[in-house]
Design a protein around this motif. Structure first.
Motif, short mmCIF file in Angstrom:
data_model
loop_
_atom_site.label_atom_id
_atom_site.label_comp_id
_atom_site.label_asym_id
_atom_site.label_seq_id
_atom_site.Cartn_x
_atom_site.Cartn_y
_atom_site.Cartn_z
N ASP A 1 43.25 19.62 67.56
CA ASP A 1 43.93 20.18 68.72
C ASP A 1 44.30 21.65 68.49
O ASP A 1 44.12 22.50 69.37
CB ASP A 1 45.20 19.38 69.06
CG ASP A 1 44.87 17.97 69.54
OD1 ASP A 1 43.77 17.77 70.10
OD2 ASP A 1 45.72 17.08 69.35
N ASP B 1 40.96 23.75 68.42
CA ASP B 1 40.39 23.90 69.76
C ASP B 1 41.23 24.86 70.60
O ASP B 1 40.68 25.72 71.31
CB ASP B 1 40.30 22.55 70.46
CG ASP B 1 39.25 21.63 69.85
OD1 ASP B 1 38.40 22.13 69.07
OD2 ASP B 1 39.29 20.42 70.13
N GLU B 2 42.55 24.73 70.51
CA GLU B 2 43.43 25.61 71.28
C GLU B 2 43.24 27.07 70.87
O GLU B 2 43.14 27.96 71.71
CB GLU B 2 44.89 25.19 71.09
CG GLU B 2 45.87 26.03 71.86
CD GLU B 2 47.31 25.59 71.64
OE1 GLU B 2 48.20 26.45 71.73
OE2 GLU B 2 47.55 24.40 71.36
#
Length: 180
Positions: A15, A18-19
């Motif tokens: 997460d 990806d962010e």
């Protein structure tokens, strides 16, 4: 976006990765100057989690992203101020490294604080010798070579403190990326 590690192994938090990459891609595509620098990319850190992304793959992508942001910064700077101004700027950055490079082997960096583990001075000094050869004689050296240098761990007053060495090597990478 990246392969994940298998089993009980740890990798970078998907997460978070990806962010960060989504945000960096958006900023790069928008082309807003000064929003993200190569140093920002180099300094990003992700938590390690079970079944996370393979760290070497993410690190390689970060290296390419850093190079892309530095190349953009260079192009924008040269367009506004000229090639000689860019070279002068890099020369100033390189001179900030030279004070440490001129110190004798074993005395380039302070030891780690307290009982913290540091780096083996001979390993760090070997990279410093390559930097001196690059600056003084034009010997070949790339940012990737400095970035991928590994240093054995060492304890005690004869070791080099990790934070100072890492910061120094980061500045060296900045300079090398600026001329690549």
């Amino acid at each position: 976006m990246f392969r994940t590690v298998s089993g009980l192994r740890s990798g970078y938090d998907p997460d978070e990765v990806d962010e960060f990459f989504d945000h960096a891609r958006l900023l790069y595509e928008q082309g807003v100057p000064g929003t993200v620098s190569g140093k920002d990319v180099r300094d990003v850190a992700f938590d390690l989690v079970r079944r996370g992304y393979v760290t070497s793959a993410v690190d390689a992508a970060l290296d390419r992203l850093e190079a892309a942001f530095v190349a953009r910064e260079r192009a924008e700077f040269v367009a506004e101020h000229g090639q000689q101004a860019w070279m002068d700027r890099l020369g100033e950055r390189a001179r900030t490294l030279y004070g440490r490079l001129s110190r004798p082997d074993g005395d380039r960096f302070a030891p780690p604080e307290g009982r913290h583990v540091g780096y083996e001075p001979a390993d760090v000094d070997a990279v410093c010798h390559r930097l001196v050869a690059f600056f003084d004689q034009g010997a070949p050296l790339t940012a990737a070579e400095v970035r991928s240098a590994t240093f054995r761990r060492r304890k005690g007053a004869d070791a080099y403190g990790q934070h100072a060495v890492d910061a120094f090597m980061g500045r060296a990478v900045e300079v090398l990326l600026g001329v690549e």
